[in-house]
Scaffold this motif. Structure first.
Motif, PDB file in Angstrom:
ATOM      1  N   LYS A  39       0.836  -1.197   0.000  1.00  0.00           N
ATOM      2  CA  LYS A  39       0.000   0.000   0.000  1.00  0.00           C
ATOM      3  C   LYS A  39       0.871   1.247   0.000  1.00  0.00           C
ATOM      4  N   GLY A  40       0.494   2.189  -0.834  1.00  0.00           N
ATOM      5  CA  GLY A  40       1.209   3.446  -0.917  1.00  0.00           C
ATOM      6  C   GLY A  40       2.384   3.433  -1.874  1.00  0.00           C
ATOM      7  N   GLN A  41       2.727   2.263  -2.402  1.00  0.00           N
ATOM      8  CA  GLN A  41       3.839   2.192  -3.349  1.00  0.00           C
ATOM      9  C   GLN A  41       3.314   2.162  -4.775  1.00  0.00           C
TER      10      GLN A  41
END
Length: 131
Positions: A39-41
Protein backbone atom coordinates in the motif's frame (compact mmCIF):
# COMPACT_ATOMS: atom_id res chain seq x y z
CA UNK A 1 -21.64 -26.48 -8.74
CA UNK A 2 -18.87 -28.91 -7.89
CA UNK A 3 -19.52 -32.48 -6.93
CA UNK A 4 -17.77 -33.82 -3.86
CA UNK A 5 -15.59 -36.79 -4.73
CA UNK A 6 -15.70 -39.72 -2.36
CA UNK A 7 -12.32 -41.13 -1.33
CA UNK A 8 -13.30 -44.52 -2.74
CA UNK A 9 -13.91 -42.96 -6.17
CA UNK A 10 -10.28 -42.04 -6.81
CA UNK A 11 -7.09 -44.01 -7.05
CA UNK A 12 -4.06 -43.37 -4.86
CA UNK A 13 -2.25 -41.88 -7.86
CA UNK A 14 -5.14 -39.48 -8.53
CA UNK A 15 -5.15 -38.44 -4.88
CA UNK A 16 -1.40 -37.80 -4.98
CA UNK A 17 -1.82 -35.75 -8.18
CA UNK A 18 -4.57 -33.72 -6.52
CA UNK A 19 -2.33 -32.98 -3.53
CA UNK A 20 0.54 -32.10 -5.89
CA UNK A 21 -1.58 -29.54 -7.74
CA UNK A 22 -3.09 -28.16 -4.51
CA UNK A 23 0.42 -27.51 -3.21
CA UNK A 24 1.43 -26.02 -6.54
CA UNK A 25 -1.57 -23.69 -6.47
CA UNK A 26 -0.68 -22.57 -2.94
CA UNK A 27 2.89 -21.70 -3.98
CA UNK A 28 1.58 -19.78 -7.01
CA UNK A 29 -0.96 -17.96 -4.84
CA UNK A 30 1.80 -16.93 -2.45
CA UNK A 31 3.97 -15.76 -5.36
CA UNK A 32 1.05 -13.76 -6.76
CA UNK A 33 0.56 -12.15 -3.34
CA UNK A 34 4.24 -11.14 -3.32
CA UNK A 35 3.73 -9.57 -6.77
CA UNK A 36 1.22 -7.07 -5.39
CA UNK A 37 2.73 -3.72 -4.47
CA UNK A 38 2.55 -2.66 -0.85
CA UNK A 39 0.00 0.00 0.00
CA UNK A 40 1.21 3.45 -0.92
CA UNK A 41 3.84 2.19 -3.35
CA UNK A 42 3.71 2.80 -7.08
CA UNK A 43 2.94 -0.44 -8.94
CA UNK A 44 5.90 -1.84 -10.90
CA UNK A 45 4.51 -5.22 -12.03
CA UNK A 46 7.46 -6.35 -14.16
CA UNK A 47 9.98 -5.47 -11.46
CA UNK A 48 8.00 -7.25 -8.74
CA UNK A 49 7.49 -10.36 -10.89
CA UNK A 50 11.23 -10.53 -11.59
CA UNK A 51 12.08 -10.22 -7.90
CA UNK A 52 9.54 -12.89 -6.93
CA UNK A 53 10.72 -15.20 -9.71
CA UNK A 54 14.34 -14.90 -8.56
CA UNK A 55 13.34 -15.56 -4.94
CA UNK A 56 11.31 -18.63 -5.97
CA UNK A 57 14.19 -20.02 -8.00
CA UNK A 58 16.57 -19.55 -5.08
CA UNK A 59 14.08 -21.08 -2.61
CA UNK A 60 13.51 -24.05 -4.92
CA UNK A 61 17.24 -24.61 -5.30
CA UNK A 62 17.76 -24.33 -1.55
CA UNK A 63 14.88 -26.65 -0.67
CA UNK A 64 15.83 -29.28 -3.27
CA UNK A 65 19.42 -29.23 -2.02
CA UNK A 66 18.11 -29.86 1.51
CA UNK A 67 15.90 -32.71 0.24
CA UNK A 68 18.88 -34.26 -1.54
CA UNK A 69 21.12 -33.83 1.51
CA UNK A 70 18.74 -35.92 3.58
CA UNK A 71 19.57 -38.91 1.37
CA UNK A 72 23.28 -38.97 2.24
CA UNK A 73 25.31 -39.99 5.30
CA UNK A 74 27.78 -37.10 4.96
CA UNK A 75 28.99 -34.23 2.80
CA UNK A 76 31.53 -36.38 0.96
CA UNK A 77 28.87 -38.86 -0.14
CA UNK A 78 26.68 -35.95 -1.18
CA UNK A 79 29.54 -34.34 -3.12
CA UNK A 80 30.20 -37.62 -4.96
CA UNK A 81 26.55 -37.74 -6.10
CA UNK A 82 26.38 -34.09 -7.19
CA UNK A 83 26.39 -34.74 -10.94
CA UNK A 84 23.64 -37.35 -10.64
CA UNK A 85 21.45 -35.17 -8.40
CA UNK A 86 21.99 -32.07 -10.52
CA UNK A 87 21.21 -33.97 -13.71
CA UNK A 88 17.96 -35.31 -12.26
CA UNK A 89 16.79 -31.92 -10.95
CA UNK A 90 17.71 -30.08 -14.15
CA UNK A 91 15.94 -32.72 -16.25
CA UNK A 92 12.78 -32.42 -14.14
CA UNK A 93 12.84 -28.62 -14.28
CA UNK A 94 13.47 -28.69 -18.05
CA UNK A 95 10.45 -30.95 -18.61
CA UNK A 96 8.18 -28.86 -16.38
CA UNK A 97 9.34 -25.58 -17.90
CA UNK A 98 8.98 -26.93 -21.43
CA UNK A 99 5.42 -28.15 -20.77
CA UNK A 100 4.35 -24.90 -19.14
CA UNK A 101 6.02 -22.74 -21.80
CA UNK A 102 4.25 -24.63 -24.58
CA UNK A 103 0.93 -24.35 -22.74
CA UNK A 104 1.36 -20.58 -22.37
CA UNK A 105 2.16 -20.25 -26.07
CA UNK A 106 -1.06 -22.09 -26.90
CA UNK A 107 -3.18 -20.23 -24.31
CA UNK A 108 -1.42 -16.86 -24.51
CA UNK A 109 -4.50 -14.70 -25.12
CA UNK A 110 -6.52 -16.54 -22.50
CA UNK A 111 -3.85 -16.55 -19.77
CA UNK A 112 -2.79 -12.94 -20.29
CA UNK A 113 -6.18 -11.41 -21.05
CA UNK A 114 -5.99 -9.13 -17.99
CA UNK A 115 -2.55 -7.76 -18.83
CA UNK A 116 -3.93 -4.70 -20.61
CA UNK A 117 -5.89 -3.78 -17.50
CA UNK A 118 -2.79 -4.27 -15.35
CA UNK A 119 -0.72 -2.04 -17.61
CA UNK A 120 -3.45 0.60 -17.56
CA UNK A 121 -3.67 0.55 -13.77
CA UNK A 122 0.10 0.49 -13.34
CA UNK A 123 0.42 3.71 -15.34
CA UNK A 124 -2.86 5.45 -14.51
CA UNK A 125 -1.14 8.09 -12.37
CA UNK A 126 1.57 8.83 -14.92
CA UNK A 127 -0.63 10.79 -17.32
CA UNK A 128 -4.20 11.74 -18.15
CA UNK A 129 -6.45 9.23 -19.92
CA UNK A 130 -9.32 10.15 -22.21
CA UNK A 131 -12.29 7.87 -21.55
Amino acid sequence: MTQKIQATDITEEEAQNAVFFERTDEFIKLANDFCRPEKGQKPKPAELRGQVSAAMLFATARFNTWVAANNFKDGNEMRDAKDQVMSYLMQQFQMMLDDNYDEYCEQFENYLRFRKNEDFHAHKHDHEHDH
